[in-house]
Design an enzyme around this catalytic site. Structure first.
Site, PDB file in Angstrom:
ATOM      1  N   GLU A 151       4.457  16.079 -19.601  1.00 58.53           N
ATOM      2  CA  GLU A 151       4.344  16.182 -21.051  1.00 58.53           C
ATOM      3  C   GLU A 151       2.964  15.719 -21.525  1.00 58.53           C
ATOM      4  OE1 GLU A 151       6.886  14.928 -25.021  1.00 58.53           O
ATOM      5  OE2 GLU A 151       7.557  14.278 -23.051  1.00 58.53           O
ATOM      6  N   ARG A 208      14.688   7.643  -8.674  1.00 60.80           N
ATOM      7  CA  ARG A 208      16.132   7.738  -8.927  1.00 60.80           C
ATOM      8  C   ARG A 208      16.799   8.825  -8.107  1.00 60.80           C
ATOM      9  NH1 ARG A 208      13.462   6.485 -13.633  1.00 60.80           N
ATOM     10  NH2 ARG A 208      13.455   8.687 -14.181  1.00 60.80           N
TER      11      ARG A 208
END
Length: 174
Positions: free
Chosen positions: A96, A59
């Site tokens: 994460e 993106r």
């Protein structure tokens, strides 16, 4: 004309319960939304002297390339390991759940070049922190980091302290 926030689709409980997913694809699939997003991101760079736009896959490419084109600047892609054909510099960083490795071409940023990093979203800040390290390893200076959206509840700005960080939309949660 609608505000950019009105183009963002918010999806509750995705990818897990209690999370509100902010979907950038709803901006991209609307011509006015896409145009507005690029214009708003580009405004964050007004009056700034810089040489290169850097964007992470994928993106960061979507928003960074049109801005680089509009401002007649070079664009440097940052990709996942193994996707770039020439000699690269790479950095492993924590996610994460696990880790990732990103790469840039070794000759993509020259010493002394002033670099802007563009991406769609700042969450924990780990990817952008890794990109900063690669840019600086090559001798570049990060002069601005611009995001379309920020999830302030994930404290990504903490990892980017000391850098000029701006987001177009800021959501207080995660």
């Amino acid at each position: 004309m609608k505000k950019i926030e009105e183009y963002v689709r918010s999806i509750p409980d995705f990818p897990e319960e209690g999370i509100i997913f902010r979907d950038v694809t709803s901006i991209l699939q609307d011509a006015d939304g896409l145009h507005l997003a690029i214009d708003e991101l580009q405004k964050t760079l007004e009056g700034l002297d810089f040489d290169v736009v850097v964007g992470p896959e994928s993106r960061g490419f979507i928003f960074g390339v049109p801005i680089a084109y509009n401002l007649h600047k070079a664009f440097v892609p940052v990709r996942k390991k193994g996707k770039l054909p020439c000699e690269t510099v790479e950095l492993e960083y924590d996610l994460e759940y696990g880790s990732a490795v990103i790469e840039m071409h070794k000759d993509a940023v020259r010493p002394g070049q002033r670099v802007v990093i563009i991406d769609d979203l700042i969450a924990t800040g780990g990817t952008i922190e890794a990109i900063i390290k690669l840019v600086e390893q090559l001798g570049g200076e990060v002069v601005k980091i611009s995001f379309l959206m920020e999830l302030a509840g994930l404290n990504g700005r903490e990892k980017l302290k000391g850098y000029n960080v701006e987001s177009v939309i800021c959501y207080e949660g995660k």
